[in-house]
Every structure is written in C-alpha cells, then in structure tokens.
Design an enzyme around this catalytic site. Structure first.
Site, PDB file in Angstrom:
ATOM      1  CB  SER A 104      -0.899   0.004   1.234  1.00  0.00           C
ATOM      2  OG  SER A 104      -1.539   1.258   1.411  1.00  0.00           O
ATOM      3  CE1 TYR A 127      -5.860   4.446  -1.670  1.00  0.00           C
ATOM      4  CE2 TYR A 127      -3.675   5.064  -0.885  1.00  0.00           C
ATOM      5  CZ  TYR A 127      -4.828   4.322  -0.757  1.00  0.00           C
ATOM      6  OH  TYR A 127      -4.952   3.452   0.292  1.00  0.00           O
ATOM      7  CB  THR A 153      -7.017   2.241  -4.695  1.00  0.00           C
ATOM      8  OG1 THR A 153      -6.290   1.074  -4.295  1.00  0.00           O
ATOM      9  CG2 THR A 153      -8.317   2.305  -3.917  1.00  0.00           C
ATOM     10  CE  LYS A 249      -8.085  -3.266  -3.144  1.00  0.00           C
ATOM     11  NZ  LYS A 249      -8.969  -2.350  -2.394  1.00  0.00           N
ATOM     12  CG  HIS A 273     -11.641   0.404   0.085  1.00  0.00           C
ATOM     13  ND1 HIS A 273     -10.820   0.916  -0.885  1.00  0.00           N
ATOM     14  CD2 HIS A 273     -10.967   0.593   1.256  1.00  0.00           C
ATOM     15  CE1 HIS A 273      -9.730   1.407  -0.342  1.00  0.00           C
ATOM     16  NE2 HIS A 273      -9.796   1.216   0.965  1.00  0.00           N
ATOM     17  NE  ARG A 276     -10.858  -0.202   5.692  1.00  0.00           N
ATOM     18  CZ  ARG A 276     -10.665   0.143   6.968  1.00  0.00           C
ATOM     19  NH1 ARG A 276     -11.273  -0.533   7.928  1.00  0.00           N
ATOM     20  NH2 ARG A 276      -9.868   1.144   7.291  1.00  0.00           N
TER      21      ARG A 276
END
Length: 378
Positions: A104, A127, A153, A249, A273, A276
């Site tokens: 991540s 991101y 993402t 994603k 996610h 979430r």
C-alpha cells in the site's frame, strides 16, 4: 491454528484495539462488510465421487505473474502497525509461498524497505492524489524497486465514515490518547516489537511528499490529497506514465468495468474496499458474475472482499475470477504471529482450496467453472 477464525481471535488479543479495529471493521452500519463474507455462504458446491483426484494443481498466473494458488495479498494501509515491520514480514511470507504481495502507498515500511528484504517482484498500490509530482516519483520508485505491476485504487476519492476508527481516534498519524496508551500496555508482545524497529511512520510518504517531513506534517497532507476530481483520463495518464501492468481496484458496476477496460487496464479487481467505503453497496462476490459477463473476454478479472477460506477462493474462481486478494486474513495472521502467522494463513487457505477442489471432482484449478456450483445458489 486450524482456520482463519483462529488467527483472528489470537490477533485480537495481541494487537492494540485501535489497530485491530482498523483492520476488522467497515463503514457506517457495516452491512456491506458483513455481506462480503455472508454471501459466500449461500453459494453451494456440488460434491462428486469416483473421480481421479491425483496430481492436483492450484497454480495460475495473475497479471502475468506466477502464483502457487489463485491468491494475492491485498494492499492494506498501516500493516506495520499490526506487527512491527509488518509489510516486510508479509512480503517475505508471500514470496516463500509463491503468491503475489501488494504494498500500500500508506504502508509503514517503504517500498525500498520491502525491495531490500525480498527478491521476487511485488506489486505497488497507488492512489490518484492532487500532488501529481508525488505520484510521478512514486511510480519511478516502483520501477526502481522492480515492481511488476501497479494497482490503482479508484474507490477512495472520499473517505467513508468508519465509526470504530472515529471512536478509537485513529488518524494519520494515530492519536495517542491515555485510553489508547493504556490498551497498548496490555499488549507487551506488540510493544516490544514496535520498540525494536525504527519503522513507525509512513515510509512511502514522509520525506517523499512535498512539505511532509515528519508525522506531524503528515496529517494535513493526507486530509487534502485524495483527489475527488478523479476521472478516467487520470487512469490513462498513469497507464502511460507507468508503461507496465496496470490493475484497477474498486470496480463494482459493469458500466465502470467497461470504461476501465477501455482505459487499457490489464486486470480489474471487483471490490468494495472491504466494505469500508459505501455501506449498502452489494458484496463483491455478488457483483462478480455481471462484471465477468461484461468484460471477462477483454480483461483479466480479480476480486477481493469477504475471503475467509479456501472454499471462498474456489467459489470466486468458479464465478470467473482469475484470482482473489486477501486482506484481513493475512492481517490476522500477521497480528497473531508475524511472518509465521502469514505463512500459516496461506497454508490454511491452500489446504482448504485443495481439498475442496478434489471433492468437487477436479484436479486442476484452471478447469474449475460454474459446473462445481449448485444451480440457483449463486
């Protein structure tokens, strides 16, 4: 430890509440978080007998990378707060097992840390942020670290409201209230691990993003950087900038899947996610078949959300996923026992997957399709 639930219970005892809750929670009422796993239970398997079950194989490729089974470790933020040096330990366990690991952007250990402690290529999650220069540098760092794919993402433009995190004061950086400190003191194993490592910040951001030199300056940066103006043109820009395998994603709708495929993605991850973000969204496994039907012939389909066993893996594969990602299961293993706990998590899932495939009458995961499922249950 005989199942993922055993690992979860041990992790809950060993990891401070604020970090355990961060991993084991969803947004708002957590209805989508629960549905992700509950909806697997409704899907029933066809038991077959008197078939040859010898010489079984679970090996696949995911985004061009070999995997010992159709499972990858998902990108999870704050992994290094479940256990000291968590990202490094999880990556080493994944490499030893032969499955992909995804780091991540909001990890504790940096991309350089993970590259220095592993030899197999891993994947880097990013991101779309307002600071495009930071993204450009991160992409270049991924290239230098020999990452074999980027995982972009798409479903975190705006942060979903997670009640447990709000109650625990979890932020970036976490707020060390008296209540949190008291809880940490009841986890001596975790505390000793954290005291023994220098990796306690956000290694991919601090010292790399403009104006972010320490944990204090991180908070304002993270609150401002997720870009609500994200568009498909940004995805195309990242694809051109990277030039390698790109996995998108956060796809949950067939219309978005079509647009994602048109952007030149190499794979899509059907994902909400982990429940979430949008509470009330459908579960990943229930969304999977329609997305496979819409774009499955054009692009590789992966999924995550709700995987808690090898049986869940084979059900996803039967419905068209090339592979799945596990987030919470490996975090439970990490919190329970570090690298050995992650290895045990992978062993549990592999054994359950292997036995289930055999009892459904198959020897090769590549041959598994909807014929192993009871009609009307999916």
């Amino acid at each position: 430890m005989t199942c993922i639930e055993d690992l979860r219970l041990l992790a809950r005892r060993r990891v401070p509440r604020m970090f355990y809750d961060y991993a084991d929670s969803g947004s708002w009422t957590e209805s989508t978080y629960r549905a992700n796993s509950d909806d697997f239970g409704a899907i029933k398997l066809r038991q077959r007998v008197a078939v040859n079950m010898e010489n079984r194989s679970l090996a696949v490729t995911m985004a061009g990378q070999h995997a010992a089974m159709p499972v990858a470790l998902a990108p999870t933020g704050l992994t290094g707060m479940q256990h000291a040096d968590g990202e490094i330990l999880a990556a080493k366990a994944a490499e030893a097992f032969g499955v992909p690991f995804t780091l991540s952007t909001l990890s504790i250990c940096s991309i350089e840390d993970v590259a220095a402690h592993t030899s197999a290529p891993f994947w880097m999650q990013i991101y779309v942020m307002k600071d495009r220069a930071f993204i450009e540098r991160l992409i270049e760092r991924a290239r230098v670290a020999r990452c074999s794919a980027l995982v972009l993402t798409l479903d975190l433009q705006i942060l979903g409201q997670r009640h447990k995190d709000l109650r625990n004061g979890l932020s970036a950086p976490p707020r060390l209230t008296l209540k949190n400190i008291a809880n940490m003191m009841t986890r001596p194993r975790w505390c000793m691990g954290m005291l023994g490592t220098r990796r306690r910040g956000f290694g991919n951001v601090i010292g790399h993003a403009a104006g972010v030199t320490d944990m204090c300056s991180l908070s304002s940066w993270t609150s401002q950087q997720f870009d609500p103006a994200l568009s498909w043109s940004d995805v195309e820009w990242i694809k051109r900038r990277w030039g390698g395998k790109l996995i998108l994603k956060g796809i949950l709708d067939p219309e978005d899947a079509v647009l994602a495929a048109q952007c030149g993605a190499d794979a899509l991850i059907v994902s909400n996610h982990g429940g979430r973000q949008l509470d009330g969204a459908r579960s990943s496994i229930s969304a999977l078949p329609a997305i496979v039907e819409a774009v499955g012939k054009q692009v590789e389909i992966h999924m995550d959300g709700g995987i808690r066993s090898g049986q869940d893996v084979i059900k996803a594969v039967a419905l068209g996923a090339r592979g799945v990602y596990i987030g919470r299961p490996f975090l439970y293993g990490l919190g329970a026992g570090g690298q050995a706990g992650v290895a045990r998590c992978l062993e549990i899932i592999r054994n359950e997957l292997d036995i289930t495939m055999a009892l459904c009458g198959h020897r090769d995961i590549a041959d598994v399709g909807r014929t192993i499922l009871v009609p009307g249950t999916y």
